[in-house]
Enzyme design. Sequence first.
Site, short mmCIF file in Angstrom:
data_model
loop_
_atom_site.label_atom_id
_atom_site.label_comp_id
_atom_site.label_asym_id
_atom_site.label_seq_id
_atom_site.Cartn_x
_atom_site.Cartn_y
_atom_site.Cartn_z
N HIS A 33 0.67 -1.31 0.02
CA HIS A 33 0.10 0.23 -0.18
C HIS A 33 0.80 1.23 0.13
CE1 HIS A 33 1.08 0.40 3.93
NE2 HIS A 33 0.89 1.57 4.60
C1 UD1 Z 1 -2.44 5.88 5.97
C2 UD1 Z 1 -0.93 6.50 6.12
C3 UD1 Z 1 0.23 5.18 6.23
C4 UD1 Z 1 -0.21 3.45 6.95
C5 UD1 Z 1 -1.36 3.68 6.04
C6 UD1 Z 1 -2.56 2.38 6.68
C7 UD1 Z 1 -0.35 8.30 6.80
C8 UD1 Z 1 0.69 9.23 5.94
N1 UD1 Z 1 -0.27 7.50 5.75
O1 UD1 Z 1 -1.85 5.29 4.65
O2 UD1 Z 1 1.68 5.18 7.82
O3 UD1 Z 1 0.43 2.98 6.88
O4 UD1 Z 1 -1.98 4.52 6.82
O5 UD1 Z 1 -3.63 1.86 5.47
O6 UD1 Z 1 -1.87 8.69 7.12
N2 UD1 Z 1 -9.32 5.34 1.59
C9 UD1 Z 1 -10.75 4.95 1.52
N3 UD1 Z 1 -11.35 4.12 3.10
C10 UD1 Z 1 -10.49 4.28 3.77
C11 UD1 Z 1 -9.32 5.33 4.27
C12 UD1 Z 1 -8.76 4.87 2.72
O7 UD1 Z 1 -11.05 4.35 0.17
O8 UD1 Z 1 -11.17 4.21 4.42
C13 UD1 Z 1 -8.48 5.45 0.17
C14 UD1 Z 1 -8.67 6.78 -0.02
O9 UD1 Z 1 -9.26 6.81 -1.64
C15 UD1 Z 1 -7.52 7.33 0.01
C16 UD1 Z 1 -6.43 6.06 0.06
O10 UD1 Z 1 -6.67 5.00 0.42
O11 UD1 Z 1 -7.42 8.75 -0.93
C17 UD1 Z 1 -5.79 6.62 1.01
O12 UD1 Z 1 -5.87 6.68 2.37
P1 UD1 Z 1 -4.73 7.83 3.46
O13 UD1 Z 1 -5.24 7.56 4.77
O14 UD1 Z 1 -4.37 8.88 2.40
O15 UD1 Z 1 -3.77 6.78 2.94
P2 UD1 Z 1 -3.08 5.52 3.22
O16 UD1 Z 1 -2.29 5.17 1.97
O17 UD1 Z 1 -4.02 4.37 3.80
#
Ligand code: UD1
Length: 438
Positions: A247
């Site tokens: 991820h």
């Molecule tokens: C975040 C953390 C990372 C952790 C990871 C675990 C930061 C900078 N990054 O990254 O350290 O390892 O979480 O998962 O805080 N999304 C969904 N549903 C959700 C949440 C997110 O669909 O419930 C999608 C959204 O499109 C979003 C993307 O996932 O834009 C990324 O989510 P985000 O929280 O920005 O970062 P992670 O890559 O999950």
Amino acid sequence: MQRPEGEGMKILTVVGARPNFMKAAPIIAAINAHNEGIVAKSAGPQEARIGIIRHILVHTGQHYDEVMSGSFFNDLNLPKPDIHLGVGSGSHASQTSEIMKKFEEVLLSERPDVVVVVGDVNSTLACALDTSKISFDSDGSRPLIAHVEAGLRSFDSSMPEEVNRIVTDHVSDLLFVTEESGLRNLRNEGLSADKIHFVGNTMIDSLLHFREKAEASTILEKLGLTGQAGTNGGAKSATRYALLTLHRPSNVDNRDVFGNIIAGLEELAADCPVVFPVHPRTQRRIREFGFEFSFGTNGTQPPTNSHGSAMIVTDPLGYLDFLCLMKHAKLVVTDSGGIQEETTILGIPCVTVRENTERPVTVNSGTNTIAGTKTDAIKNAIRRQLDLKTGNGVPKNWDGRAGARIIDILVRRHYDVASFRPSPISNNVLLEDGCACR
Ligand code: UD1
């Protein structure tokens, strides 16, 4: 900060993203255990009130889907959040600033004595920064900031988490460290010895607590992975399979890097089924880059791709299902930080598809190897790790008691220092053995 007469300490714990939940659960369990002990020892409710910790759980909403957040509350017996900020996804700046705006209001209305932040996600940084600058009165009093999982460093500042870790550590008053490298890193950055406590790893507290319960998961049956000889001493019998998670933006947002990693996994997938619970970010990139052919479609039957390999693709899984899958896997391939630690304790060979790790103890004492992201290097690391017999042991203090140690330190600190005034960050150089290691 002065509390109303007769009231005990108030701790506010922040969670926001998936890896926070299993790190916070043991702290909340330790608060409950502390309170039960106080009630048992007190002559009556009035006396108990002074010693009882009042706890507020704040969820920033950084992760919000059932599979990324809700299911973890059930699996880990977490209480429903008292306050939900509902922030959701966004760029780093907009997500972090949105959390900061909303959490500042929470601080002003709740006025906790301690704010506990865990890990290294944007929620961790935002709430620590807010707390460091809040002022409850003209004397500038504010809550103590306790950072759980302090001191980890990848020395790769292109990782958003590395920036979050460094800034959070430098504004925190109490640094709860999981492994010895963390002590060294904080020492090298000149942080004061009296802030640092080597308490162990709350994520491992959760793993040890829930590993038996995870055996009741039916995920192996659902994915068609039961049937042959048992693995890893578990009660279940599982077929030979590998487990994959990817991820990190640096791995999945770049088409070439992601493609190299997929190519590095082909040999493994030809050898045994590879279970791949796919993070929402990665799902999006697979579609965008047209990589569906490598993974098949979402379903429980292993699709066979053009290379004759089998990938079992699923949505993100809950804590207990994933723990069950890790326990019985022959090998885990990942770019997650926490999974490097969990496989170390479970004794499962792990191949980390990154150029570095902020958790070197998993390589030195555990079952982890750092493969990088080049195709051949990944293939070679997988071949080596499939032959790995056993790890070197259990890292120091990963004994299931980190949460209890943290609450013990917070209680003693609170009653020693009735009114906390922040002092400038100390530049004291720590003596060699000067850390307040417990
Ligand atoms: C975040 C953390 C990372 C952790 C990871 C675990 C930061 C900078 N990054 O990254 O350290 O390892 O979480 O998962 O805080 N999304 C969904 N549903 C959700 C949440 C997110 O669909 O419930 C999608 C959204 O499109 C979003 C993307 O996932 O834009 C990324 O989510 P985000 O929280 O920005 O970062 P992670 O890559 O999950």
